[in-house]
Design an enzyme around this catalytic site. Structure first.
Site, PDB file in Angstrom:
ATOM      1  N   HIS A 133       0.851  -1.189   0.000  1.00 19.31           N
ATOM      2  CA  HIS A 133       0.000   0.000   0.000  1.00 19.31           C
ATOM      3  C   HIS A 133       0.888   1.241   0.000  1.00 19.31           C
ATOM      4  CE1 HIS A 133      -3.136  -2.747   0.390  1.00 19.31           C
ATOM      5  NE2 HIS A 133      -3.957  -2.055   1.153  1.00 19.31           N
ATOM      6  N   LYS A 559     -13.158   5.665   6.814  1.00 13.65           N
ATOM      7  CA  LYS A 559     -13.586   6.664   5.829  1.00 13.65           C
ATOM      8  C   LYS A 559     -15.110   6.682   5.717  1.00 13.65           C
ATOM      9  CE  LYS A 559     -12.789   6.102   1.345  1.00 13.65           C
ATOM     10  NZ  LYS A 559     -14.076   6.365   0.642  1.00 13.65           N
TER      11      LYS A 559
END
Length: 891
Positions: A133, A559
């Site tokens: 990532h 999120k």
């Protein structure tokens, strides 16, 4: 393990390294540049001490030319990098006492014996999983120089003035810092998957491979016997296709073949050294019958070794392993074998031969545990790493599987429109296909590139099993998993490659694992797993494996619903899942998808594992290690050992320690958390998803677009071209807010929830409940790294002033409310008052971050106004790098 040196020692390291850096700047940049940088540094430090006019700092920055700006940003970036090194050396990344020895003492006080710990470890699995990532902004070349400085500092600690090669240590450190100064910090080309594989391999080969066997030896002495190889390594690099079109079947082959090449080359080196060491003569010591037979089969006819059965046996083992190396890599080893031999069929066969050596040494040669050493470490390495080094996970989005399976079914004439079917119809159809021996794919049919790619991946996985053993790939993770059919579709694909068999006793060589990511997915996860586990074929498969894995995602849930709702939803989902698994009598293994920043599940791994719901760990846990956290935790063998020991100790404690909460307290606390989560969720969603213009405000206030231009990963920065927050990846969402010093994903919504809660109850929860304590500790760290004064500068980047004033004012006021509420709960007068080590670490960096933020804002204004000087762009990208380095867990 060595005891943790004091903060005083850490500060001395920072001063020593900082002085050397200053000397390098003066030497290579000139006295004038050094004086300008030093004046700005001093002004910033004085401002944080409250003894200078803030305008003095701004005036110093305004006088910098573009060339000086770039040099200034590089200097502060390097200082932060060296400060991180000093912190890591002193063990600040892992809390004091996080060792297995300390865990044993704690458990003994609760009446839990070492025998019970040993039994747990025999059935345990603890796996850090490296992912690619894109949150590591530092080039590998920079990290390599940093690691060489760390090695030289260790020699300096030992009182040495020169290296074994005769180099003066302090001169060597200065030379490495000079190389850092002269090394380009930014990548000019985007990383390819092959680059990410090579970067991960340096950690796997140079750090984990030598460190893990040493830890096992330490733990064996501690518990009084040899534990099973419960600590394993995992990787997503080369197998994670979710949102990354560059990962293909070739990527799997590349990742596994390079790992095997590095691993087997290391084994061969160890064997060669072992042959030199084991000079035991049969005329002077006994030899077991098995060892003698192994020596006789070796093919070693050298008369000089006629009485040295261990060396002859090792010659034969080396010959077989050299043949294995050539078979798996397609090339000859650097040191050829002296005998011809057949390759090993698998790593277990090599382990069996090494076991013969070990048992003979211990029983016949009377060496006992003194026979351990190199042979014991090699034996443990082979048992742990096999021929693959790290288990490579497969991962893909459920939507992709649905499209591919629909095409296979359509072309095969089974179902004209699979995706139009309701869930029960899908499940019936897929189960019927899985029970059949007939394959769906035909070599004579035409398929879309997507379907061909996915079939290529599972076929490459089957080939990998044949070459490297089944341990090389055991897990297939389904992102966006919402139903049983999402899991069955994976088995359909695996069946096409022979990795799933539904006839007779169903079995799956690779396990389909759901990833529950959003708040809604986490709430529904227990229902999905109930439906999954009640299928007879699934029961047979999980029984054969001994468990079923479930992955929970921290990034997207945050999120989606904000920090507090995310951590509570994960906690509740894990507890609910445990009850489901208990009902079906199936072992549960939870895979925690955590990032570096608190907004993506970051914070202390030790505290996070301890905070898991009681009874949900039971010795089995996998946890992702991503981006900049890999270098921070595993950049050196010492830090790797400390962090691996910490997650091991935490897993043991979470599995065996007595529940700290009574049923009544747990019920009260859960009820309180439900209320807090509901309020936090409403506040967060109201700002992020329901406020008109918020997406525009976010994109203009933060360096989101500029971050997307950094060459820090092979995966595209966004899922789609949409401007919606929903479609933005969690990494740039968190990373951007960190750069602007808002850190919004790590705290927004919490203040509104805490303000209206019962303070006395919250204090009781903080004292008695590890989950709540970990939640508050992470919240406090995020608040301490945020700065609304600097964030206000970023708000000036927003074109619509009315929008900027309204939204930033709302964020600033909420931040103040959150801080006040947290201080009221913790009984502090300022943030981190009760965490002096972390407070000192952050305070050390703050004077070096503020000038970087101020410069970044000005450079962003110039860049967005159309100024095309390449130094402006370079300055922005360097500042992003520098701020991320200083903040550490920013992505």
């Amino acid at each position: 393990m060595t005891s943790r040196p004091s903060t005083i020692t850490q500060n001395a390291d920072v001063r020593f390294l900082g002085k050397l850096l200053g000397d390098i700047i003066r030497t290579y940049g000139g006295q004038a540049l050094f004086q300008r940088i030093e004046a700005i540094r001093a002004a910033s430090v004085d401002r944080y001490r409250g003894i200078a006019n803030p305008r003095g700092l701004a005036a110093g920055l305004e006088t910098l030319s573009l060339d000086e700006t770039v040099a200034f940003v590089r200097s502060f970036m390097l200082f932060s990098m060296l400060a991180n090194l000093a912190e890591d050396r002193q063990g600040a990344a892992a809390e004091e006492g996080n060792t297995l020895a300390s865990a044993l003492q704690f458990l003994a006080a609760q009446g839990i014996e070492t025998r019970e710990v040993a039994e747990l470890l025999d059935r345990a699995l603890i796996t850090p999983v490296l992912t690619a990532h894109p949150t590591e902004v530092m080039r590998k070349s920079m990290l390599d120089h940093r690691n060489r400085i760390a090695a030289l500092m260790r020699q300096r600690d030992a009182g040495h003035t020169e290296t074994p090669e005769g180099e003066l240590i302090e001169q060597g450190i200065a030379a490495e810092i000079a190389l850092l100064w002269q090394t380009r910090a930014l990548r000019r080309e985007r990383l390819y998957v092959a680059d990410e594989v090579d970067i991960a391999l340096t950690y796997l080969r140079d750090i984990f491979l030598p460190t893990v066997p040493v830890l096992y030896a330490r733990w064996a002495r501690l518990i009084g016997r040899r534990p099973a190889s419960f600590l394993r390594l995992g990787s997503w690099i080369g197998g994670d296709r979710d949102g990354n079109p560059h990962v293909t079947a070739d990527s799997l082959h590349l990742a596994l073949s390079r790992a095997a090449q590095a691993l087997l080359a290391g084994y061969l080196e160890e064997l060669n050294a072992l042959g030199a060491e084991l000079s035991v003569s049969s005329e002077l010591a006994g030899v077991s019958a098995d060892l003698n037979a192994l020596a006789q089969r070796s093919g070693d006819l050298n008369a000089a070794r006629a009485d040295e059965p261990y060396r002859r046996a090792i010659t034969g083992i080396y010959g077989r392993l050299a043949a294995t190396y050539q078979q798996l890599t397609g090339r000859a080893p650097s040191r050829p074998a002296s005998v011809s031999a057949e390759p090993y069929a698998d790593a277990e066969s090599l382990s069996a031969d090494l076991d013969i050596l070990e048992r003979s040494l211990m029983s016949e040669s009377k060496l006992g545990r003194n026979a351990g050493g190199a042979l014991a470490r090699l034996s443990r390495a082979v048992e742990t790493f096999g021929f693959h080094l790290a288990t490579l996970d497969l991962r893909q989005n459920a939507d992709v599987h649905a499209r591919v399976v629909a095409e296979l079914l359509k072309v095969a004439g089974v179902s004209p429109d699979y995706q139009a079917l309701e869930e029960p119809e899908r499940v019936l159809l897929l189960r019927r296909e899985l029970a059949s021996e007939r394959l769906l794919a035909s070599p004579y049919a035409s398929y879309s590139p997507e379907t061909l790619s996915e079939l290529g991946v599972v076929r490459a996985a089957a080939e990998a099993h044949r070459r490297y053993g089944c341990g090389c790939m055991t897990t297939y993770i389904v992102s966006k998993c919402e139903s049983v059919s999402d899991l069955l579709e994976v088995n359909i694909l695996l069946k096409e490659a022979g990795l799933y068999r539904g006839q007779g006793n169903p079995r799956a060589a690779i396990m389909a694992v759901p990833l529950f990511e959003t708040i809604d997915d986490l709430a529904k996860s227990s229902g999905v797993m109930t439906a999954w586990l009640q299928l007879p074929e699934v029961a047979a498969i999980t029984s054969a494996h001994g468990f079923q894995e479930v992955m929970v995602g921290y990034s997207d849930s945050n999120k989606d619903g904000g920090y507090l709702t995310s951590v509570w939803s994960l906690h509740q989902a894990t507890r609910s899942l445990a009850a489901v698994f208990e009902k079906f009598g199936t072992g549960m293994q939870v895979f925690h998808g955590r990032g570096g920043a608190v907004g993506r599940g970051g914070g202390s791994s030790f505290a996070a594992i301890r905070a898991q719901p009681h009874g949900t760990v039971r010795g089995r846990i996998r946890i992702t290690e991503q981006g900049e956290i890999i270098a921070a935790k595993y950049g050196t063998r010492e830090s790797a050992a400390a962090n691996l020991e910490a997650i091991t100790a935490a897993t043991v404690l979470a599995s065996l320690e007595n529940d700290s909460l009574s049923g009544e307290s747990r019920s009260r606390f859960a009820s309180a958390m439900d209320g807090l989560s509901t309020q936090a969720f409403r506040a967060y969603r109201s700002l992020v998803y329901e406020t008109p213009g918020f997406s525009t405000f976010f994109r203009q206030m933060t360096p989101l677009l500029e971050i997307s231009e950094l060459k820090i990963g092979s995966r595209p920065a966004s899922r789609t071209s949409s401007q919606r927050i929903e479609d933005l990846r969690a990494i740039p969402w968190v990373f951007s807010w960190a750069q602007a010093r808002v850190m919004l994903p790590g705290w927004y919504g919490v203040g509104q929830a805490l303000r209206s809660a019962d303070t006395a109850l919250l204090r009781e929860m903080l004292e008695a409940w590890p989950f709540f304590r970990s939640t508050v500790d992470n919240l406090e760290m995020v608040l301490s790294k945020s700065d609304m004064g600097l964030a206000a500068r970023y708000a000036t980047l927003v074109g619509d002033r009315a929008l900027a004033d309204a939204l930033f004012g709302r964020i600033r006021d909420t931040w103040l409310m959150t801080q006040e509420s947290l201080l009221a709960i913790t009984g502090q007068t300022r943030l981190l008052e009760k965490h002096p080590a972390l407070d000192a670490s952050i305070r050390l960096r703050l004077p070096y971050i503020e000038p970087l933020n101020l410069l970044q804002v000005e450079l962003l204004k110039r860049h967005r106004a159309g100024e095309n000087d390449p130094r402006v762009r370079e300055g922005i990208q360097l500042s992003i790098n520098a701020i991320a380095t200083a903040l550490r867990n920013s992505g």
